[in-house]
Each structure stands twice: as structure tokens, then as C-alpha cells.
Design a protein around this motif. Structure first.
Motif, mmCIF file in Angstrom:
data_model
loop_
_atom_site.group_PDB
_atom_site.id
_atom_site.type_symbol
_atom_site.label_atom_id
_atom_site.label_comp_id
_atom_site.label_asym_id
_atom_site.label_seq_id
_atom_site.Cartn_x
_atom_site.Cartn_y
_atom_site.Cartn_z
ATOM 1 N N ALA A 94 36.367 33.895 46.238
ATOM 2 C CA ALA A 94 37.593 34.579 46.653
ATOM 3 C C ALA A 94 37.828 35.833 45.811
ATOM 4 N N GLN A 95 37.608 35.727 44.510
ATOM 5 C CA GLN A 95 37.809 36.886 43.639
ATOM 6 C C GLN A 95 36.801 37.993 43.958
ATOM 7 N N ALA A 103 36.660 44.087 48.788
ATOM 8 C CA ALA A 103 37.476 44.669 49.848
ATOM 9 C C ALA A 103 38.355 45.788 49.315
ATOM 10 N N LEU A 104 38.989 45.562 48.169
ATOM 11 C CA LEU A 104 39.878 46.574 47.601
ATOM 12 C C LEU A 104 39.111 47.815 47.144
ATOM 13 N N ALA A 105 37.910 47.622 46.609
ATOM 14 C CA ALA A 105 37.117 48.765 46.174
ATOM 15 C C ALA A 105 36.856 49.719 47.330
ATOM 16 N N VAL A 106 36.640 49.167 48.530
ATOM 17 C CA VAL A 106 36.401 49.995 49.711
ATOM 18 C C VAL A 106 37.692 50.630 50.204
ATOM 19 N N LEU A 136 33.799 37.935 54.872
ATOM 20 C CA LEU A 136 33.512 36.591 55.371
ATOM 21 C C LEU A 136 33.491 35.670 54.159
ATOM 22 N N GLN A 137 34.553 34.890 53.990
ATOM 23 C CA GLN A 137 34.635 34.051 52.785
ATOM 24 C C GLN A 137 35.366 32.757 53.094
ATOM 25 N N GLY A 138 34.781 31.650 52.627
ATOM 26 C CA GLY A 138 35.406 30.345 52.813
ATOM 27 C C GLY A 138 35.055 29.662 54.112
ATOM 28 N N LEU A 139 34.296 30.310 54.986
ATOM 29 C CA LEU A 139 34.090 29.786 56.329
ATOM 30 C C LEU A 139 33.277 28.499 56.352
ATOM 31 N N ALA A 180 26.787 31.894 39.284
ATOM 32 C CA ALA A 180 26.790 31.830 37.820
ATOM 33 C C ALA A 180 27.106 33.202 37.222
ATOM 34 N N ASP A 181 26.508 34.258 37.762
ATOM 35 C CA ASP A 181 26.791 35.601 37.267
ATOM 36 C C ASP A 181 28.233 36.013 37.565
ATOM 37 N N ALA A 182 28.737 35.619 38.726
ATOM 38 C CA ALA A 182 30.138 35.904 39.032
ATOM 39 C C ALA A 182 31.053 35.201 38.034
ATOM 40 N N GLY A 183 30.697 33.972 37.650
ATOM 41 C CA GLY A 183 31.489 33.259 36.665
ATOM 42 C C GLY A 183 31.536 33.978 35.325
ATOM 43 N N LEU A 184 30.406 34.551 34.925
ATOM 44 C CA LEU A 184 30.378 35.321 33.686
ATOM 45 C C LEU A 184 31.248 36.566 33.798
ATOM 46 N N LYS A 185 31.192 37.227 34.935
ATOM 47 C CA LYS A 185 31.965 38.456 35.113
ATOM 48 C C LYS A 185 33.458 38.186 35.065
#
Length: 289
Positions: A64-65, A71-74, A174-177, A234-239
């Protein structure tokens, strides 16, 4: 076709509203107060099905993050996507009913937000609209739509009927589907990406939680017209400083990429111009300066 492994589960499969419950329970910088408010309002009606595992909940929060950020960056880039001549003001959000993204994010004024959720979750949509009224930035148009995700081929026509412009750049999320009991299996997910490729103008951006491993994701998305990069959970978790608790099996990944093809609408416009040119006196082109 794509050769992909069996559907992956991170422990007990959550109920149809598991993603909403996971976001509502999250504390700290990745908390979702709108999700918490909706769970509080709707209450026990949400609590059917199996309890979600910690691995699944961490995936939901991180995905989700990632989707919010992409989305916001665009949408907030003042000059639009690189190479474009105007800011992006269309977002197509596909996710389970009750997703607060359409209200939670600080969308730019005068954006059109097309939020597509499962028809079975109208109760959440109605409660969310009541609770979140006024939270959307002024001047934004929210277009809620229900769709059976196994009938993805209908989405393009429905969007056009609701005012979507296939000749203008957009961002698709597309997230959570894949976690919804009525959500798409992998083949349906690929069909949704195919629809996005048909509807999204050249240079548009797709941000997705993808039910393939890291190695397969970029190739599968490129086949459907989106070139970009895959990111492991895993990389997203680090970020985001929020550990991914799902282990090392890596059967899901995150993706952001740009549309490399023209949409059906753009191709139709191009063909119309060609036909008009063919009907014009040839000498006009030969002598034009």
C-alpha cells in the motif's frame, strides 16, 4: 502465455476484508486512520474469515505504501511525466472495496480519480463515502465503479463512459487485488494489465503489487507493454523501515513502469489522421513548406 507457479499464500488466507483490517491495525508512520475509522464504523461485519498471518499483513502495508508513493510521484510532478507536455490528472485505482487511497492521498486539484472495486463490497464503499466525505482535495472528481474482476475486458468501455480520456496520460494502481476472495487469480491479473495497456496513453505509469516473483515480474510486464523495475518486499521493508515478515519465498513483488505502446484511443486517432491525409490532394503534401 506466461508460465507461472502455483498461487502463493502466506499462512492462513484472510477474509475478503483482510487488507482493510491490516491497514486499520497498523501503527506509526504507515498507519491508515481512514481505514481504522471505517473498521470502527462497520465493526463486526468485517471480521469473518481466517485471521491473517503477520507475513500477509506486512505485505499489505508495504504494498500500500509503495502504491501510494508511486501514484503521488506521478500526479504531483508539476510538469507531468518526463517527456510530456502537461501534468497527469487521471488516476485509475483498482483494489478491494473500502480502500481509502482515493480519499487519503493529497491529489492535485482538478484530478479525476477512477476507483474500481469489487461489486460484493458495496457496504464498505457506502460507509467509506459517508465517513470520508470532505477528505478529498477540493476540485477532484471521484468516480466510484464496481467491477467483477473476472470480467476485466469490460473495464475499458466502462471507463470511457465515465469520462476517462485514453488520449491523456494517467497513472494506474493495482494493489490488494489478489487477496480478495472475489479478486483475480494470476490470469485475471494479467488481463487487468492488458486492459491497462489498451487504455493508458503512451508514457502512462503502472504501479502494481504483482503476484509473480521478482525474476518473472519485469518480463511479464514488458510483454504487456510496461517497462520498469520490480522491487522485492524485503527491499521495500528496508526503505520504509517496516520489516517484511513473510520469509524469503518471494512469490510476490512490487512494480512501477511506463507504458511503451499507444492506447487504443491514440491508435484510432492516428488512423483517422492517416485516412484524412489520404483523402487530401497529394500536391498539398509535395508543395507544403
Amino acid at each position: 502465455g506466461h508460465t507461472l507457479g502455483a498461487r502463493h499464500t502466506l499462512g492462513a488466507r484472510p477474509g475478503v476484508h483482510g487488507g482493510l483490517l491490516a491497514r486499520a491495525r497498523e501503527q506509526g508512520p504507515l498507519a491508515d486512520p481512514l481505514a481504522a475509522a471505517l473498521v470502527e464504523d462497520v465493526g463486526e461485519a468485517l471480521r469473518g474469515g481466517s485471521a491473517a498471518s503477520p507475513g500477509w499483513e506486512s505485505q499489505e502495508i508495504l504494498a500500500a505504501q509503495f502504491a501510494d508513493e508511486g501514484a503521488l510521484a506521478v500526479m504531483t510532478a508539476p510538469d507531468g511525466i518526463e517527456g510530456a507536455d502537461r501534468p497527469v490528472r487521471q488516476a485509475v485505482l483498482l483494489g478491494p472495496g473500502g480502500c481509502s487511497r482515493s480519499h487519503r492521498l493529497p491529489w492535485p486539484p482538478f484530478s479525476s480519480i477512477f476507483r474500481i472495486g469489487c461489486a460484493e463490497q458495496q457496504m464498505l464503499d457506502a460507509a467509506g463515502s459517508r465517513l470520508w466525505q470532505g477528505s478529498r482535495p477540493r476540485g477532484c472528481v471521484l468516480v466510484p465503479m464496481n467491477l467483477d474482476f473476472s470480467q476485466a475486458q469490460d473495464l475499458g468501455g466502462l471507463l470511457l463512459e465515465k469520462g476517462y480520456r485514453s488520449d491523456r496520460q494517467s497513472v494506474w494502481v493495482l494493489q490488494g487485488l489478489q487477496w480478495s476472495n472475489s479478486g483475480p487469480e494470476r490470469k485475471d491479473f494479467l488481463e487487468l494489465v492488458h486492459v491497462a495497456s489498451s487504455c493508458a496513453a503512451l508514457g502512462s505509469v503502472l504501479v502494481a503489487e504483482v503476484p509473480f516473483d521478482l525474476e518473472d515480474t519485469e518480463a511479464a510486464m514488458a510483454t504487456l507493454g510496461f517497462l520498469g523495475r520490480a522491487v522485492s518486499l524485503a527491499d521495500a521493508g528496508l526503505k520504509y523501515d517496516r520489516a517484511y515478515e513473510g520469509g524469503g519465498d518471494g512469490c510476490f513483488s512490487l512494480f512501477v513502469g511506463r507504458q511503451t505502446n499507444r492506447s487504443v484511443g491514440e491508435r484510432d486517432t492516428y488512423q483517422a489522421h492517416l485516412r484524412a491525409a489520404e483523402e487530401t490532394d497529394e500536391d498539398f503534401f509535395d508543395n507544403f513548406s
